[in-house]
Enzyme design. Sequence first.
Site, short mmCIF file in Angstrom:
data_model
loop_
_atom_site.label_atom_id
_atom_site.label_comp_id
_atom_site.label_asym_id
_atom_site.label_seq_id
_atom_site.Cartn_x
_atom_site.Cartn_y
_atom_site.Cartn_z
N LYS A 33 0.84 -1.21 0.00
CA LYS A 33 0.00 0.00 0.00
C LYS A 33 0.87 1.26 0.00
O LYS A 33 0.61 2.19 -0.74
CB LYS A 33 -0.93 0.01 1.23
CG LYS A 33 -1.91 -1.16 1.27
CD LYS A 33 -2.91 -1.05 2.42
CE LYS A 33 -2.29 -1.18 3.79
NZ LYS A 33 -1.79 -2.52 4.12
N ARG A 108 -9.23 0.74 9.06
CA ARG A 108 -8.78 -0.62 9.36
C ARG A 108 -9.82 -1.38 10.18
O ARG A 108 -9.60 -2.54 10.53
CB ARG A 108 -7.51 -0.55 10.18
CG ARG A 108 -6.25 -1.00 9.44
CD ARG A 108 -5.11 -0.80 10.40
NE ARG A 108 -3.91 -1.48 10.10
CZ ARG A 108 -2.86 -0.93 9.50
NH1 ARG A 108 -2.92 0.27 9.01
NH2 ARG A 108 -1.75 -1.62 9.37
N ARG A 188 11.64 -1.89 10.39
CA ARG A 188 10.61 -1.51 11.36
C ARG A 188 10.55 -2.57 12.46
O ARG A 188 10.65 -3.76 12.19
CB ARG A 188 9.25 -1.43 10.66
CG ARG A 188 9.01 -0.11 9.99
CD ARG A 188 7.77 -0.11 9.15
NE ARG A 188 6.61 -0.71 9.77
CZ ARG A 188 5.39 -0.70 9.22
NH1 ARG A 188 5.21 -0.11 8.05
NH2 ARG A 188 4.38 -1.27 9.82
N ARG A 199 -0.17 -9.33 13.47
CA ARG A 199 -0.79 -8.32 12.59
C ARG A 199 -1.77 -8.99 11.64
O ARG A 199 -2.82 -8.43 11.32
CB ARG A 199 0.29 -7.56 11.82
CG ARG A 199 1.05 -6.60 12.72
CD ARG A 199 2.37 -6.18 12.11
NE ARG A 199 2.21 -5.25 11.01
CZ ARG A 199 3.19 -4.94 10.15
NH1 ARG A 199 4.38 -5.51 10.26
NH2 ARG A 199 2.97 -4.09 9.18
P1 AMP Z 1 1.16 0.28 9.02
O1 AMP Z 1 2.37 1.14 8.85
O2 AMP Z 1 -0.01 0.74 8.21
O3 AMP Z 1 1.46 -1.19 8.82
O4 AMP Z 1 0.71 0.43 10.56
C1 AMP Z 1 1.57 0.09 11.64
C2 AMP Z 1 0.78 -0.04 12.93
O5 AMP Z 1 0.18 1.22 13.26
C3 AMP Z 1 -0.39 -1.03 12.88
O6 AMP Z 1 0.03 -2.36 13.10
C4 AMP Z 1 -1.26 -0.49 14.02
O7 AMP Z 1 -0.71 -0.82 15.29
C5 AMP Z 1 -1.11 1.03 13.85
N1 AMP Z 1 -2.13 1.56 12.91
C6 AMP Z 1 -1.92 2.05 11.65
N2 AMP Z 1 -3.07 2.43 11.08
C7 AMP Z 1 -4.04 2.18 11.99
C8 AMP Z 1 -5.45 2.34 11.98
N3 AMP Z 1 -6.11 2.81 10.91
N4 AMP Z 1 -6.13 1.97 13.10
C9 AMP Z 1 -5.50 1.49 14.18
N5 AMP Z 1 -4.18 1.31 14.26
C10 AMP Z 1 -3.43 1.65 13.17
#
Ligand code: AMP
Length: 245
Positions: A33, A108, A188, A199
């Site tokens: 994404k 999400r 990360r 996740r």
């Molecule tokens: P990402 O970089 O999109 O993979 O997000 C990393 C982490 O941030 C996720 O595993 C969640 O812990 C948190 N996170 C990101 N977006 C959301 C969201 N829309 N709602 C809740 N937690 C989020």
Amino acid sequence: MATAASMVTGADKQPKQVVPGPILLLGAPGVGKGTQAKELVKLWGIPQISTGDLLRAHRDRGTELGKLADELMKQGKLVPDSLVNDMVAARLLEPDTSRGFILDGFPRTLPQADWLDNYLKEQAGQPGSNCCCLPVVAVNIQVDYTQLLRRITGRRNCPVCQTIYNVYLQPPRHEGICDVEGATLVQRSDDTEECFAGRMKTYESLTAPVIEHYRALSRFAEVNGDQPVAEVAAGIVSSVERLRG
Ligand code: AMP
């Protein structure tokens, strides 16, 4: 390298003029994404709004939200809806969202999707609102589990220019070093195999229903994410053009 624009239109032609509006990039962790959002930013000049990036920026600044997010991220859990919704609302008020924006990693959960649908409806009725309030177009990027695991555990980012590499699939020219900035690449903390399993569980239970929510609406498309970046981007661009047409 071919860009999304040249894949779709041919390098010598201008991209089709669409007002892209709000675009949701959906899909499991690691489907690409973030990478795809960056391609669309180059093509359309609208901002990428990544809730993961916004939360990591809070973590790096040491805010209360950032401290909470850090704990939850490490466990592969989601940050509470109301906190993420408020953060997105604040970001959508910025002037660069007037022609559209790409939401990457949001919504999400179903409550986040409902909140977004209502927020955009409310903004559409507000005189002087800057936010682009066309109906959302949702694109689900699909990649199978084994491929996702390689993408996640192999992912490395440049801390300076944010270029994303993969040690298996798209390595830098020199191991561990960004081709563009020469900076040492970082992984990360939630890109480990153990955290990925958590996740994915969260994704299956809370985020997969969001895809069904948008599938039921008319502006929804699916793209095979197991292709070169430019081809996935071309698939997204042609879907958005068709759904906005
Ligand atoms: P990402 O970089 O999109 O993979 O997000 C990393 C982490 O941030 C996720 O595993 C969640 O812990 C948190 N996170 C990101 N977006 C959301 C969201 N829309 N709602 C809740 N937690 C989020």
